[in-house]
Design a protein around this motif. Sequence first.
Motif, PDB file in Angstrom:
ATOM      1  N   MET A  49      39.748  10.153 -24.900  1.00  0.00           N
ATOM      2  CA  MET A  49      40.281   8.840 -24.612  1.00  0.00           C
ATOM      3  C   MET A  49      40.948   8.239 -25.837  1.00  0.00           C
ATOM      4  SD  MET A  49      37.891   6.853 -21.839  1.00  0.00           S
ATOM      5  CE  MET A  49      37.034   6.055 -23.126  1.00  0.00           C
ATOM      6  N   GLY A  50      40.406   8.534 -27.003  1.00  0.00           N
ATOM      7  CA  GLY A  50      41.006   8.006 -28.220  1.00  0.00           C
ATOM      8  C   GLY A  50      42.426   8.486 -28.408  1.00  0.00           C
ATOM      9  N   PHE A  51      42.676   9.747 -28.055  1.00  0.00           N
ATOM     10  CA  PHE A  51      44.019  10.288 -28.189  1.00  0.00           C
ATOM     11  C   PHE A  51      44.968   9.571 -27.238  1.00  0.00           C
ATOM     12  CE2 PHE A  51      47.470  13.256 -27.468  1.00  0.00           C
ATOM     13  CZ  PHE A  51      47.774  13.657 -28.760  1.00  0.00           C
ATOM     14  N   LEU A  52      44.528   9.339 -26.021  1.00  0.00           N
ATOM     15  CA  LEU A  52      45.364   8.638 -25.050  1.00  0.00           C
ATOM     16  C   LEU A  52      45.665   7.223 -25.534  1.00  0.00           C
ATOM     17  CD1 LEU A  52      46.843   8.376 -22.369  1.00  0.00           C
ATOM     18  CD2 LEU A  52      44.653   7.864 -21.295  1.00  0.00           C
ATOM     19  N   ALA A  53      44.656   6.540 -26.044  1.00  0.00           N
ATOM     20  CA  ALA A  53      44.868   5.186 -26.554  1.00  0.00           C
ATOM     21  C   ALA A  53      45.890   5.197 -27.693  1.00  0.00           C
ATOM     22  CB  ALA A  53      43.546   4.585 -27.017  1.00  0.00           C
ATOM     23  N   ALA A  55      48.193   7.417 -28.135  1.00  0.00           N
ATOM     24  CA  ALA A  55      49.482   7.835 -27.596  1.00  0.00           C
ATOM     25  C   ALA A  55      50.258   6.675 -26.986  1.00  0.00           C
ATOM     26  CB  ALA A  55      49.278   8.934 -26.558  1.00  0.00           C
ATOM     27  N   LEU A  56      49.553   5.642 -26.570  1.00  0.00           N
ATOM     28  CA  LEU A  56      50.243   4.488 -25.992  1.00  0.00           C
ATOM     29  C   LEU A  56      51.159   3.806 -26.996  1.00  0.00           C
ATOM     30  CD1 LEU A  56      47.310   2.938 -23.922  1.00  0.00           C
ATOM     31  CD2 LEU A  56      49.251   4.272 -23.061  1.00  0.00           C
ATOM     32  N   ALA A  79      52.426  10.511 -27.460  1.00  0.00           N
ATOM     33  CA  ALA A  79      52.634  10.400 -26.017  1.00  0.00           C
ATOM     34  C   ALA A  79      53.310  11.666 -25.483  1.00  0.00           C
ATOM     35  CB  ALA A  79      53.473   9.168 -25.685  1.00  0.00           C
ATOM     36  N   ARG A  80      54.278  12.175 -26.229  1.00  0.00           N
ATOM     37  CA  ARG A  80      54.961  13.405 -25.828  1.00  0.00           C
ATOM     38  C   ARG A  80      53.972  14.570 -25.775  1.00  0.00           C
ATOM     39  NH1 ARG A  80      56.468  17.903 -27.711  1.00  0.00           N
ATOM     40  NH2 ARG A  80      55.891  17.453 -29.856  1.00  0.00           N
TER      41      ARG A  80
END
Length: 107
Positions: A1-5, A7-8, A14-15
């Motif tokens: 989840m940290g990576f997704l956050a 990436a925002l 994000a890519r």
Amino acid sequence: MGFLAAALADPELARLHRAHNRAFLRRIRQLVAACRPDWSPEQAARSATTLVALVEGLNALAAVDLDTCSAVAQQEAIEAALRQIRAERPVSPHGDTGSTVGSGVSG
């Protein structure tokens, strides 16, 4: 989840997230299609998207509420989704249904 956050706010992250998520989705779609050769590519894609969304959602929920979203609850939810895929599986002339997605999950 940290990576997704992260990436925002970061186009490069994000890519990378999109690329890896799409590869994961493609792999699940291939497994569903192998399990259900009688389904159209669109049906397999819809099921794969549903399975991936379920797993990702369970991961996010478990990260903050493991009491509600325990390992057992997660496994039960995934098994229920897999049963939907298996439910309509045609029986071969030999009486078996062949391999199924997730058959390696023990319960």
